[in-house]
Motif scaffolding. Structure first.
Motif, PDB file in Angstrom:
ATOM      1  N   VAL A 249       0.840  -1.206   0.000  1.00 10.23           N
ATOM      2  CA  VAL A 249       0.000   0.000   0.000  1.00 10.23           C
ATOM      3  C   VAL A 249       0.872   1.251   0.000  1.00 10.23           C
ATOM      4  CG1 VAL A 249      -1.703   1.334   1.281  1.00 10.23           C
ATOM      5  CG2 VAL A 249      -1.943  -1.139   1.118  1.00 10.23           C
ATOM      6  N   GLY A 250       1.833   1.295   0.926  1.00  8.26           N
ATOM      7  CA  GLY A 250       2.703   2.466   1.028  1.00  8.26           C
ATOM      8  C   GLY A 250       3.553   2.659  -0.213  1.00  8.26           C
ATOM      9  N   GLY A 251       4.149   1.570  -0.706  1.00 12.50           N
ATOM     10  CA  GLY A 251       4.998   1.678  -1.887  1.00 12.50           C
ATOM     11  C   GLY A 251       4.229   2.114  -3.115  1.00 12.50           C
ATOM     12  N   ASN A 252       3.010   1.632  -3.270  1.00  9.79           N
ATOM     13  CA  ASN A 252       2.175   2.009  -4.408  1.00  9.79           C
ATOM     14  C   ASN A 252       1.884   3.509  -4.402  1.00  9.79           C
ATOM     15  OD1 ASN A 252       0.175   1.529  -6.612  1.00  9.79           O
ATOM     16  ND2 ASN A 252      -1.278   2.072  -5.015  1.00  9.79           N
ATOM     17  N   LEU A 253       1.533   4.051  -3.241  1.00 11.36           N
ATOM     18  CA  LEU A 253       1.205   5.476  -3.152  1.00 11.36           C
ATOM     19  C   LEU A 253       2.442   6.345  -3.362  1.00 11.36           C
ATOM     20  CD1 LEU A 253      -1.282   5.381  -0.139  1.00 11.36           C
ATOM     21  CD2 LEU A 253      -1.836   5.663  -2.560  1.00 11.36           C
ATOM     22  N   VAL A 254       3.563   5.950  -2.761  1.00 15.43           N
ATOM     23  CA  VAL A 254       4.800   6.717  -2.932  1.00 15.43           C
ATOM     24  C   VAL A 254       5.275   6.645  -4.382  1.00 15.43           C
ATOM     25  CG1 VAL A 254       7.246   6.830  -2.299  1.00 15.43           C
ATOM     26  CG2 VAL A 254       5.517   6.493  -0.532  1.00 15.43           C
ATOM     27  N   GLY A 255       5.193   5.435  -4.972  1.00 14.54           N
ATOM     28  CA  GLY A 255       5.602   5.276  -6.363  1.00 14.54           C
ATOM     29  C   GLY A 255       4.783   6.147  -7.303  1.00 14.54           C
ATOM     30  N   GLY A 256       3.475   6.224  -7.059  1.00 11.02           N
ATOM     31  CA  GLY A 256       2.624   7.056  -7.894  1.00 11.02           C
ATOM     32  C   GLY A 256       2.938   8.530  -7.751  1.00 11.02           C
ATOM     33  N   LYS A 257       3.243   8.962  -6.521  1.00 11.22           N
ATOM     34  CA  LYS A 257       3.528  10.376  -6.279  1.00 11.22           C
ATOM     35  C   LYS A 257       4.820  10.812  -6.951  1.00 11.22           C
ATOM     36  CE  LYS A 257       4.222  13.706  -2.521  1.00 11.22           C
ATOM     37  NZ  LYS A 257       4.231  13.912  -1.047  1.00 11.22           N
ATOM     38  N   PHE A 258       5.875  10.036  -6.775  1.00 10.86           N
ATOM     39  CA  PHE A 258       7.176  10.448  -7.280  1.00 10.86           C
ATOM     40  C   PHE A 258       7.362  10.131  -8.756  1.00 10.86           C
ATOM     41  CE2 PHE A 258       7.993  10.546  -2.736  1.00 10.86           C
ATOM     42  CZ  PHE A 258       8.753  11.715  -2.614  1.00 10.86           C
TER      43      PHE A 258
END
Length: 405
Positions: A249-258
């Motif tokens: 969950v965390g990696g998906n959101l961070v990956g999308g943001k950056f």
């Protein structure tokens, strides 16, 4: 972010739940139908194969209708597949239901990625894609453990009926919230197929296979690794998978943001760190706390690659991205199957339960090498691209010639 992304995320939650919940219910299903556990495992393998072959097939069949209508039809197919699975009188019927449901998987995420990207401004496309994929990642934290618990206490058929109900909610949400986005004019199946002549599209798909394959090389064998090597109880595996899901969950959101800010640097960092962490897992697997932290990191780094890779496919298949996007979802499942097979080979060779981690590290490092190659080819193409001829520049020779004259 538009509320329509919530409807897509609900559909993704249901699809993610039905894909993975079967792993925790195999003993119950096998006992009910009187088949062996390895035979029941076909329900996992068959689903993955259905995603791989169903993604391009269903997307190709849907080129004649609007993307919203196709998403609704796919959710309908998902509902039917899960109802058939829940009511199956024989193992073969349940396997057929699983394959029917799997045919909705790849096309839903492929078309959904295109729709999500079209709903927002260009600089927010990766973030929108990650919001839809949040439904898939949350399924691993909430849907799979809850569905497993319900299936073990009330019967596995109840779990699949509940998953079908999630599909109904997703279908209603898409019908109500997702706008009708007109298809690009003049785009036909041959235009969609033409995207596969683009080397950057093929490289992005290869990165998907290898990068996510690295994740599943380790996670497929997490149960024997944690019980035999780390010395944890069998019951601890469920909570370790929840940690893995939280990392996703965390990696998906961070990956999308950056990825919206710096896509290729995001891929370099996530793939490089993933290769390093998978290599270290060979050592940390011997320590309970360190192993738990590593598993969460693998989930985070693995899914941090998903939005940028999906966006890269969309960017380089611009104009006809739907089929390429769907096939890239199938590439995730190909990576899962490939890495599970390779991990099984090294264990069978007597190299131990931690050996798949080295396989995963090698796969992730290979994906990083492809990312570097992809970027180098892109820079070369830009460097060799002829400068555009402007009106001013084209007039200059005329002016000089006039002066000379």
């Amino acid at each position: 972010m538009p509320i329509a992304l919530l409807a897509l995320a609900i559909g993704a939650f249901g699809i993610g739940t039905t894909e993975f919940v079967i792993m925790g219910l195999l003993p119950e299903v096998a006992g009910d139908f009187g088949v062996s556990i390895p035979t029941a495992g076909f329900l996992v393998t068959g689903y993955a194969l259905g995603v791989m072959f169903g993604a391009p097939l269903m997307t190709a069949l849907g080129t004649k209708i609007s993307r919203k209508r196709m998403l609704m039809l796919l959710m309908g197919l998902f509902i039917v597949g899960n109802v058939v699975s829940a009511a199956a009188p024989a193992f073969g019927v349940m396997a057929a239901g699983r394959i029917v449901a799997s045919f909705a998987h790849g096309a839903f995420f492929g078309i959904g990625s295109v729709v999500a990207a079209d709903l927002v401004a260009p600089e927010k496309k990766a973030g929108a894609i990650s919001m839809m994929f949040t439904g898939l990642t949350v399924a691993n934290v909430v849907g799979v453990p809850l569905g497993t618990s319900i299936g073990q206490s009330l019967g596995w058929r109840i779990t699949f009926y509940l998953v079908a109900a999630l599909g109904v909610i997703g279908l209603a949400g898409i019908a109500k919230l997702v706008p009708e986005i007109p298809k690009p004019e003049g785009v036909h199946l041959r235009h969609e197929l033409a995207a596969f002549r683009n080397v950057q599209v093929l490289l992005a798909m290869a990165m998907t296979v290898l990068g996510f394959g690295g994740v599943f090389a380790a996670i497929t064998y997490i149960a024997p690794m944690m019980t035999e090597v780390a010395g944890l109880a069998d019951s601890s595996v469920t909570w370790l998978l929840v940690l893995f899901g939280l990392g996703m969950v965390g990696g998906n959101l961070v990956g999308g943001k950056f990825a919206d800010r710096a896509l290729m640097p995001m891929l370099y960092v996530s793939l490089g760190a993933l290769a390093l962490v998978l290599g270290l897992f060979t050592l940390t697997a011997h320590h309970k706390v360190a192993a738990a932290v590593t598993i969460a990191l693998i989930g985070a780094l693995g899914f941090a690659t998903v939005p940028p890779l999906q966006k890269r496919v969309l960017d380089h298949a611009a104009g006809a991205p739907t089929l390429a996007s769907a096939v890239n979802i199938g590439a995730f499942n190909l990576g899962n199957a490939l890495s599970a097979w390779l991990g099984g080979l090294v264990i069978s060779a007597g190299l131990g339960y931690t050996a798949p981690n080295w396989v995963g590290a090698a796969l992730a490092a290979s994906a990083l090498a492809l990312a570097v190659l992809s970027s180098a080819l892109e820079r070369r193409d830009v460097h060799h691209r002829p400068a555009p001829v402007t009106a001013a520049s084209s007039a200059e020779p005329v002016r000089i010639a006039t002066d000379h004259r």
